[in-house]
Write a protein that holds these residues in place. Structure first.
Motif, short mmCIF file in Angstrom:
data_model
loop_
_atom_site.label_atom_id
_atom_site.label_comp_id
_atom_site.label_asym_id
_atom_site.label_seq_id
_atom_site.Cartn_x
_atom_site.Cartn_y
_atom_site.Cartn_z
N ARG A 364 -33.59 18.25 15.72
CA ARG A 364 -34.52 19.15 15.03
C ARG A 364 -35.12 20.13 16.02
O ARG A 364 -35.50 19.78 17.13
CB ARG A 364 -35.62 18.35 14.34
CG ARG A 364 -36.53 19.22 13.50
CD ARG A 364 -37.39 18.41 12.56
NE ARG A 364 -36.60 17.70 11.57
CZ ARG A 364 -36.08 18.25 10.49
NH1 ARG A 364 -36.23 19.55 10.27
NH2 ARG A 364 -35.39 17.54 9.63
N MET A 365 -35.22 21.39 15.56
CA MET A 365 -35.83 22.44 16.36
C MET A 365 -37.24 22.69 15.84
O MET A 365 -37.72 22.01 14.92
CB MET A 365 -34.98 23.71 16.29
CG MET A 365 -33.54 23.51 16.73
SD MET A 365 -32.53 24.98 16.47
CE MET A 365 -33.29 26.11 17.63
N ALA A 371 -30.61 21.97 14.76
CA ALA A 371 -29.53 22.50 15.58
C ALA A 371 -28.36 21.51 15.52
O ALA A 371 -28.54 20.31 15.74
CB ALA A 371 -29.98 22.69 17.01
N ALA A 372 -27.18 22.03 15.21
CA ALA A 372 -25.96 21.22 15.27
C ALA A 372 -25.15 21.70 16.46
O ALA A 372 -24.73 22.86 16.51
CB ALA A 372 -25.16 21.36 13.98
N LEU A 373 -24.98 20.83 17.44
CA LEU A 373 -24.21 21.16 18.64
C LEU A 373 -22.74 20.91 18.35
O LEU A 373 -22.34 19.78 18.02
CB LEU A 373 -24.67 20.30 19.81
CG LEU A 373 -23.86 20.43 21.10
CD1 LEU A 373 -24.07 21.79 21.72
CD2 LEU A 373 -24.23 19.32 22.08
N ARG A 405 -28.83 25.75 12.81
CA ARG A 405 -28.37 26.70 13.82
C ARG A 405 -27.20 26.04 14.52
O ARG A 405 -27.34 24.94 15.08
CB ARG A 405 -29.48 27.02 14.81
CG ARG A 405 -28.99 27.85 16.00
CD ARG A 405 -30.14 28.27 16.89
NE ARG A 405 -30.96 29.27 16.22
CZ ARG A 405 -31.46 30.35 16.81
NH1 ARG A 405 -31.24 30.57 18.09
NH2 ARG A 405 -32.19 31.20 16.13
N LEU A 406 -26.02 26.68 14.48
CA LEU A 406 -24.84 26.11 15.13
C LEU A 406 -24.79 26.62 16.56
O LEU A 406 -24.65 27.83 16.79
CB LEU A 406 -23.57 26.50 14.39
CG LEU A 406 -23.34 25.89 13.00
CD1 LEU A 406 -21.95 26.23 12.51
CD2 LEU A 406 -23.55 24.39 13.01
N VAL A 407 -24.89 25.71 17.51
CA VAL A 407 -24.89 26.07 18.93
C VAL A 407 -23.70 25.44 19.61
O VAL A 407 -23.24 24.35 19.24
CB VAL A 407 -26.21 25.65 19.61
CG1 VAL A 407 -27.39 26.37 18.99
CG2 VAL A 407 -26.41 24.13 19.54
N GLY A 408 -23.17 26.14 20.61
CA GLY A 408 -22.01 25.65 21.33
C GLY A 408 -22.39 24.77 22.51
O GLY A 408 -23.57 24.52 22.78
N PRO A 409 -21.38 24.33 23.28
CA PRO A 409 -21.60 23.36 24.35
C PRO A 409 -21.98 23.98 25.69
O PRO A 409 -22.19 23.24 26.66
CB PRO A 409 -20.25 22.67 24.46
CG PRO A 409 -19.26 23.76 24.14
CD PRO A 409 -19.93 24.59 23.08
N LEU A 410 -22.04 25.32 25.76
CA LEU A 410 -22.30 25.96 27.04
C LEU A 410 -23.77 25.84 27.42
O LEU A 410 -24.66 25.80 26.57
CB LEU A 410 -21.91 27.44 26.98
CG LEU A 410 -20.50 27.75 26.52
CD1 LEU A 410 -20.24 29.25 26.61
CD2 LEU A 410 -19.46 26.98 27.33
#
Length: 501
Positions: A364-365, A371-373, A405-410
């Motif tokens: 949760r943000m 946020a889904a990583l 919010r879809l966030v990447g692994p970077l």
């Protein structure tokens, strides 16, 4: 007083093609205009009838009306099986979709102007399998660098079926293109002088085109070519026709990128026609071809736009009509009917590719958003920086709809694939399919923190690997470790002992 059925009072500006599509869907468009004096012809007023709803939206779970349909297959193959075989993330090209996009575009243009040649924009997708498929359908190659030129030649495309554009061509590139008969579109004064010099040294008369830029779009696409309105293009044409080593045979331009309104192309073609016929009259040359370039939009939605891309984007047939209509009307003004070149990329490959990705964590943000990583970041999906890509869960487990919010692994705050998207509740391990990722994502991808994944081609016969996932050694192989840095710690490196250049 003129009257019409009620309409939304909030104005929305749409491209002409979308407005026409909207009209087709609007019942009032089919009604004839009426006046107050014609009221006696109107049907009598009938009060509305109200009915109870025994089922429907009132009995759905909150958010159910917003549920995105799950997608269990890509190109006819189960997503779970693809991930088991090739891992995640995974880039999938649908061969049937790719061929279908080419055939529709080719048919649309050749029905309007039979002598149309499609030059596939190689920079849009560097995968050799993609370019080989388009070539098998009849495409030429459109390139903007020596690398892309050599890629086409390696795939068997002859030089005389390559369109060579771009603001910088090396001397070696120019000489090779002249030697093999490629169509060279001159981009500036310096390049014009260099082509003259090489042609003279090689004892050749080289057919060339001039790339123009003109005030058609905003911001203007003016990094490239010779400015039409300033007279620069006319000056360049005079220099070309005065040079015994060159033959002016074509005009080229590129309206811009992601142009959803075909009207821009219509205006550009009209300007090309006017300039081309003037050159034929004044300079005694023959304009054998007109090249209108690429930039055709797809259904992807740009950030911060009011309407989804699918609602504003023209069809292949609408682009063809806008471009070929002025050409048909002006055909007799030319000494002979010119060949038409188009240079599509996005419209051919974008909707033929998907990215499969796995949710690795959820948290949760601030506020209500979560946020889904996911394991797909902007390093392999750089178009996330300007598109809100459509995506679907592979399985809808029935959970409540939530804002993610879809966030990447970077390890970068800007590694965001979607700023906000409503999906059924996600947990680690869930699979998602990101749609319409065929354009520019591979050619602009990079090795940063994580390497590029497997790329596969799917068709009715099966799924084949067309580019294997990168390894640490693959990424580091071009490196050298200087001798003075080899010591007890570094001597075990696979770089130790390799010959330095």
């Amino acid at each position: 007083m003129k009257m019409r059925p009620p309409w939304n009072p909030c104005p929305v500006l749409l491209p002409a093609c979308s407005f026409r599509r909207l009209l087709k869907m609007s019942s009032w468009h089919d009604y004839p205009p009426t006046t107050m004096s014609e009221d006696q012809n109107q049907p009598p007023y009938a009060s509305p009838e109200l009915y109870g709803l025994p089922s429907g939206v009132t009995e759905r779970a909150p958010g159910a009306e917003r549920r995105i349909e799950a997608q269990a297959k890509v190109a006819g193959h189960a997503v779970t099986e693809l991930v088991e075989r090739f891992g995640s993330p995974l880039y999938v090209i649908d061969e049937e979709s790719l061929r279908g996009a080419y055939r529709r575009l080719s048919s649309a243009f050749r029905e309007e102007w039979p002598d149309t040649i499609i030059g596939s924009s190689v920079k849009t997708n560097y995968l050799s399998a993609v370019q080989a498929i388009l070539r098998s359908e009849g495409a030429w190659g459109e390139v903007v660098s020596g690398f892309e030129y050599r890629l086409c030649r390696d795939l068997g495309i002859p030089g005389n079926e390559i369109l060579f554009n771009g603001p910088w061509k090396t001397d070696d590139d120019i000489r090779l293109a002249i030697e093999e008969g490629a169509t060279i579109n001159l981009d500036g004064d310096d390049e014009l002088e260099r082509v003259i010099r090489h042609a003279r040294d090689m004892g050749r008369v080289v057919p060339v085109g001039l790339r123009l830029n003109m005030q058609v779009n905003y911001p203007p696409w003016d990094k490239f070519g010779f400015k039409l309105e300033s007279g620069h293009a006319l000056e360049a044409a005079r220099l070309v026709t005065a040079a015994p080593e060159l033959e002016l045979c074509g005009l080229h331009m590129h309206v811009g990128t992601y142009i959803p309104d075909p009207g821009f192309y219509g205006r550009a073609v009209e300007s090309l026609i006017a300039f081309g016929t003037r050159l034929e009259r004044e300079l005694d040359c023959t304009i054998a071809h007109l090249d209108i370039g690429g930039g055709y939009a797809t259904r992807n939605t740009l950030h911060d736009t009011m309407l989804p891309g699918e609602a504003i984007t023209a069809t292949a047939e609408e682009y063809a009509a806008a471009i070929c209509g002025p050409l048909r009307r002006a055909a007799r003004q030319f000494k002979k009917k010119p060949r038409l070149f188009i240079e599509p990329g996005r419209i051919l490959v974008d909707e033929a590719a998907s990215m499969i990705t796995t949710v690795r964590a959820v948290k949760r943000m601030a506020g209500q958003q979560k946020a889904a990583l996911i394991d797909c970041g902007v390093h392999i999906l750089p178009t996330s920086w300007w598109y809100d890509h459509e995506l679907r869960p592979v399985e809808d487990k029935g959970g409540a709809i939530e804002d993610y919010r879809l966030v990447g692994p970077l390890c970068m705050q800007i590694d965001v694939v979607r700023k906000s998207v409503e999906l059924p509740a996600l947990t680690a391990g869930d699979l998602l399919v990101i749609q319409d990722v065929g354009a520019y994502n591979f050619s602009q991808s990079m090795q940063f923190i994580y390497m590029r994944p497997n790329y596969v081609l799917a068709n009715a016969s099966g799924v084949e690997l067309i580019r294997e996932a990168e390894s640490d050694e693959y990424v580091r192989t071009p490196e050298r470790l200087p001798a003075h840095l080899i010591n007890d710690e570094t001597s075990g490196s696979f770089l130790a002992g390799r010959d330095a250049r």
